[in-house]
Design a protein around this motif. Sequence first.
Motif, short mmCIF file in Angstrom:
data_model
loop_
_atom_site.label_atom_id
_atom_site.label_comp_id
_atom_site.label_asym_id
_atom_site.label_seq_id
_atom_site.Cartn_x
_atom_site.Cartn_y
_atom_site.Cartn_z
N GLY A 1 0.81 -1.21 0.00
CA GLY A 1 0.00 0.00 0.00
C GLY A 1 0.85 1.26 0.00
O GLY A 1 0.53 2.24 -0.70
N VAL A 2 1.94 1.26 0.77
CA VAL A 2 2.85 2.41 0.80
C VAL A 2 3.46 2.65 -0.58
O VAL A 2 3.54 3.78 -1.06
CB VAL A 2 3.96 2.20 1.86
N HIS A 3 3.88 1.57 -1.22
CA HIS A 3 4.45 1.67 -2.57
C HIS A 3 3.45 2.29 -3.55
O HIS A 3 3.80 3.21 -4.31
CB HIS A 3 4.86 0.28 -3.04
N MET A 4 2.22 1.82 -3.51
CA MET A 4 1.21 2.33 -4.42
C MET A 4 0.82 3.78 -4.09
O MET A 4 0.67 4.63 -4.98
CB MET A 4 -0.04 1.43 -4.38
N ALA A 5 0.67 4.07 -2.80
CA ALA A 5 0.29 5.42 -2.39
C ALA A 5 1.38 6.43 -2.74
O ALA A 5 1.08 7.57 -3.15
CB ALA A 5 -0.02 5.46 -0.89
N GLN A 6 2.64 6.03 -2.59
CA GLN A 6 3.72 6.93 -2.99
C GLN A 6 3.69 7.18 -4.49
O GLN A 6 3.99 8.28 -4.97
CB GLN A 6 5.08 6.36 -2.59
N GLY A 7 3.27 6.16 -5.25
CA GLY A 7 3.13 6.34 -6.69
C GLY A 7 2.11 7.42 -7.01
O GLY A 7 2.31 8.23 -7.93
N CYS A 8 1.00 7.46 -6.26
CA CYS A 8 0.00 8.50 -6.48
C CYS A 8 0.53 9.86 -6.00
O CYS A 8 0.32 10.88 -6.66
CB CYS A 8 -1.30 8.16 -5.77
N ALA A 9 1.21 9.87 -4.85
CA ALA A 9 1.76 11.13 -4.35
C ALA A 9 2.72 11.74 -5.38
O ALA A 9 2.83 12.96 -5.48
CB ALA A 9 2.48 10.89 -3.02
N ASP A 10 3.39 10.89 -6.15
CA ASP A 10 4.32 11.37 -7.17
C ASP A 10 3.63 11.72 -8.49
O ASP A 10 4.11 12.59 -9.22
CB ASP A 10 5.37 10.28 -7.47
N ARG A 11 2.53 11.01 -8.83
CA ARG A 11 1.97 11.11 -10.17
C ARG A 11 0.60 11.76 -10.26
O ARG A 11 0.25 12.31 -11.31
CB ARG A 11 1.87 9.70 -10.79
N CYS A 12 -0.22 11.64 -9.21
CA CYS A 12 -1.60 12.13 -9.31
C CYS A 12 -1.63 13.65 -9.45
O CYS A 12 -0.75 14.36 -8.94
CB CYS A 12 -2.40 11.70 -8.08
N VAL B 1 -4.78 15.47 -8.99
CA VAL B 1 -5.84 16.04 -8.15
C VAL B 1 -5.28 16.22 -6.73
O VAL B 1 -4.92 15.25 -6.07
CB VAL B 1 -7.08 15.11 -8.13
N ASP B 2 -5.23 17.44 -6.29
CA ASP B 2 -4.54 17.76 -5.04
C ASP B 2 -5.09 17.00 -3.84
O ASP B 2 -4.34 16.46 -3.03
CB ASP B 2 -4.64 19.27 -4.78
N VAL B 3 -6.42 16.93 -3.71
CA VAL B 3 -7.01 16.27 -2.55
C VAL B 3 -6.70 14.77 -2.55
O VAL B 3 -6.49 14.17 -1.49
CB VAL B 3 -8.54 16.53 -2.48
N GLU B 4 -6.61 14.16 -3.72
CA GLU B 4 -6.26 12.74 -3.79
C GLU B 4 -4.79 12.53 -3.49
O GLU B 4 -4.41 11.58 -2.80
CB GLU B 4 -6.60 12.18 -5.18
N ARG B 5 -3.94 13.43 -3.99
CA ARG B 5 -2.51 13.32 -3.72
C ARG B 5 -2.23 13.46 -2.22
O ARG B 5 -1.38 12.75 -1.67
CB ARG B 5 -1.76 14.40 -4.51
N LYS B 6 -2.96 14.34 -1.56
CA LYS B 6 -2.79 14.52 -0.11
C LYS B 6 -3.27 13.28 0.64
O LYS B 6 -2.66 12.88 1.64
CB LYS B 6 -3.53 15.76 0.36
N LEU B 7 -4.36 12.68 0.20
CA LEU B 7 -4.83 11.44 0.82
C LEU B 7 -3.78 10.35 0.67
O LEU B 7 -3.49 9.62 1.62
CB LEU B 7 -6.14 10.98 0.18
N ALA B 8 -3.18 10.25 -0.52
CA ALA B 8 -2.16 9.22 -0.76
C ALA B 8 -0.96 9.43 0.16
O ALA B 8 -0.44 8.47 0.74
CB ALA B 8 -1.72 9.26 -2.22
#
Length: 230
Positions: A183-194, A196-203
């Motif tokens: 989950g950390v690996h995937m969430a960091q992927g969104c923090a780097d790539r997403c 939409v600000d609110v989604e990136r912050k959730l990640a």
Amino acid sequence: MTVTRTQWAAAAAVFVALLFAGYATVSTAWGGEPAAQATPARESADAGFARDMSVHHQQAVELSFLVRDRTQDEEVRRLAYDIANTQANQRGMMLGWLDLWGLPKVESGTEPMAWMDTSGGENGGQHGGGHSGHGSGAAPKQQEGALMPGMATPAELERLNKLSGKQAEILYLQLMIDHHKGGVHMAQGCADRCTVDVERKLAQGMVDAQQSEIGLMTELLKKRGAAPRP
């Protein structure tokens, strides 16, 4: 229990849909990103993360309910409840975003985590998001039969279902540590790539919280004379 999880997801989805709609409106009104940019494309990192992490979270909820019914240890039961509650709500948020964006919750013909291609996705990794020492480059190992890295296999779920007491606690903690690493690996992927600000912050919040829980679960295993799986 199924009804309760469904109610959590539905309530969270409605709340976040309203929240995100308000965010897009205010952002546009104050010269922020245009409303059109707030709706990700079907193949975007934002949509891919929402779909894949929803599936990933659902298994964490399942694992947590399994162990809750197989141990009387209050420490493990409390942890399992917290994980189930948090991830059920986050899953509802992500499914709510997909509904708001008019995008499918299941993308047939697309491999899980394809949005995390090393090319950097549509955003090229321009949003740092705070790597916390866990970049999205090196994926955790994937067990044969698991849908995504970190996820338990059907055989592992069946094994947990047959255990009780200390044995169930140890297997749950080991499986959940692996699950959180994925989950950390995937969430960091969104923090780097997403985008939409609110989604990136959730990640990024997922990265921070799950890293902390990995430390807690490692200590719980140590108290039981066990350790995370290699």
